[in-house]
Enzyme design. Structure first.
Site: not given
Ligand code: ZN
Length: 497
Positions: A260-261, A264, A290
């Protein structure tokens, strides 16, 4: 104008590194002075940016580039800087610095209260945060027929308002609820065994760093450290600071958080390095941000092709500790749907329910319809209503997220809007790139990252959420791709098709 704008961003980037440090490295004793440092930097950047000199420079730059096409990078920079300037000049310096100081102290108070699972310790900080954010909303103003929440959310997602969010969330909730009900009565239950299998944290860390690098995170321009609440920060595309966390019992938690990170982080790293400090070198907004994280976490990281590859890598990191698990166990583990208390641990099926609850609550707090003192009770009531759960304590209830302590109100819906965009982008990438998922099964993720670089990252702030979605996919943002993604994967997994 560009030089002056970059000067302001230099100050902001110093604050960003200090903020990252506070969450990862800083000893507890540093809180008091760190709040003063951040407040001072917020005041300096606000002064520099809202000066009349900046206003004059924007006006001059605007006339200079008036003949350029609307989407030309120079014209986009001016448009966005002017937009930011118009907003910033509405905020008094004292409010800006007080908010910065408050958020640094409140984040610390939140961490202490969360540890003790005691909302009463955080309550005065949240009350002040809500109060100052209402003042902020009053200063910024909102469209006729709108509400104060709109003024705050605009900072995270330009142009977003509560009524629009409500229009997306209501039918989405019904559709998700229908899916969850079907799964509840399903003939097959995916095995949760891999989620409960203890693996040494040092091995997990080596594995997730390897996976991060393999999917495309550039460690020469970024870091991965540990924090309670995983996040991605840093100062610019060549210095991206991500964090993750580890639990002995579940490598999937660390892997999911890291992927997830990474989404980003890779978005940040994909921004135009020649435009650092200018809008064309910045992310479009938090929903688009996101979409990148959710896409790598879910569409990639929970897919069978990904696990086909990842399974072959496990022995190099865990020896024979995963030997008893077959591919189906790994895919099952990554896709078990089970209502839980914690948003960041939630599966794809229930995740958006957590977001809807927070949106409803923060909207009511800012409107004045919900007193901060009543938050825990109302929070718990909504968890019962949306997910059928009885929240046992504040730590697993209204103290779980860092956002409100940071003063980030108006932020939560971007998680769900980003999730919708992720599904829509991935459908398009699959059409554009035949054999994409066969590549994942061989550990080849580069085509997807390249596609995202070209179609999303390269645009900086050129398009808003819906504009970008239309530009890339040819369609407005919709919940259909997400529902197709969830039903297409979960129904067979649960023996329902
Ligand atoms: Zn996030």
């Amino acid at each position: 104008m560009a030089a002056k704008a970059r000067e302001v961003k230099l100050i902001e980037s110093c604050a960003a590194v200090l903020g990252w440090d506070q969450e990862t490295m800083m000893p507890e004793g540093g809180v008091e002075l760190r709040s003063a440092q951040l407040s001072h930097l917020a005041r300096l950047s606000h002064q520099a940016f809202t000066s009349t000199e900046m206003g004059d420079l924007i006006a001059a730059a605007k006339s200079e580039c008036a003949a350029l096409p609307e989407e030309h990078p120079d014209r986009v920079d001016v448009r966005e800087i002017e937009r930011d300037w118009n907003k910033a000049t509405k905020l008094p310096e004292a409010l800006v610095s007080e908010l910065a100081e408050l958020s640094s102290k409140a984040m610390h108070a939140w961490a202490v209260a969360r540890k003790a699972s005691d909302f009463s310790q955080f309550k005065p900080w949240l009350e002040r945060t809500v109060q100052l954010n209402r003042q902020k909303a009053e200063c910024l103003g909102w469209e006729k027929g709108g509400e104060p929440w709109d003024a705050l959310s605009d900072h995270y997602e330009p142009g977003l308002n509560a009524a629009d969010v409500q229009r997306v969330f209501e039918p989405l909730r019904t559709r998700l609820q229908g899916l969850l009900d079907r799964l509840k009565g399903a003939p097959r239950k995916p095995s949760n065994a891999f989620n409960e299998h203890a693996l040494a944290i040092a091995d997990q860390e080596r594995f997730v760093r390897f996976a991060a690098k393999r999917i495309g995170f550039d460690f020469s321009r970024g870091r991965l450290d540990r924090s309670t609440h995983p996040f991605c920060g840093g100062s610019h595309c060549n210095d991206v600071r991500m964090t993750t966390r580890y639990m002995e019992t579940c490598v999937l938690d660390a892997l999911g958080s890291t992927m997830h990170e990474c989404g980003h982080g890779m978005y940040e790293q994909g921004l135009d390095a020649t435009r650092i400090g200018l809008p064309m070198g910045e992310a479009a907004g938090l929903s688009v941000h996101e979409s990148q994280s959710r896409l790598w976490e879910n569409q990639v990281g929970r897919s069978r092709p990904f696990w086909t590859w990842a399974q072959t890598q496990l022995p190099a990191f865990f020896g024979d500790a995963c030997d008893g698990f077959g591919l189906q166990d790994l895919v099952d583990g990554a896709n078990v749907v089970e209502p839980g208390f914690i948003r960041v641990e939630a599966d794809e099926g229930t995740y958006n329910m957590h977001v809807m609850i927070r949106f409803q609550l923060e909207r009511a707090m800012i409107k004045g319809d919900l007193k901060v003192a009543d938050l825990p009770g109302v929070w718990n009531g909504l968890y019962k209503d949306y997910l059928g759960l009885t929240v046992p304590d504040d730590r697993r209830g209204c103290l779980q997220d860092v956002h409100w302590s940071m003063g980030a109100i108006g932020y939560f819906p971007t998680y769900t809007l980003g999730t919708l965009l992720a599904a829509q982008l991935f459908e398009k990438a699959r059409t554009d790139l035949p054999g994409l998922e066969e590549g994942f099964a061989r550990g080849d993720f580069a085509p997807l990252l390249t596609w995202l670089r070209t179609n999303v990252h390269a645009h900086g702030r050129r398009y808003r959420l819906d504009g970008l979605c239309r530009k890339v996919t040819g369609q407005p943002l919709s919940a259909d791709p997400l529902m197709r993604h969830l039903e297409g994967k979960l129904l067979p997994l649960y023996g329902l098709s």
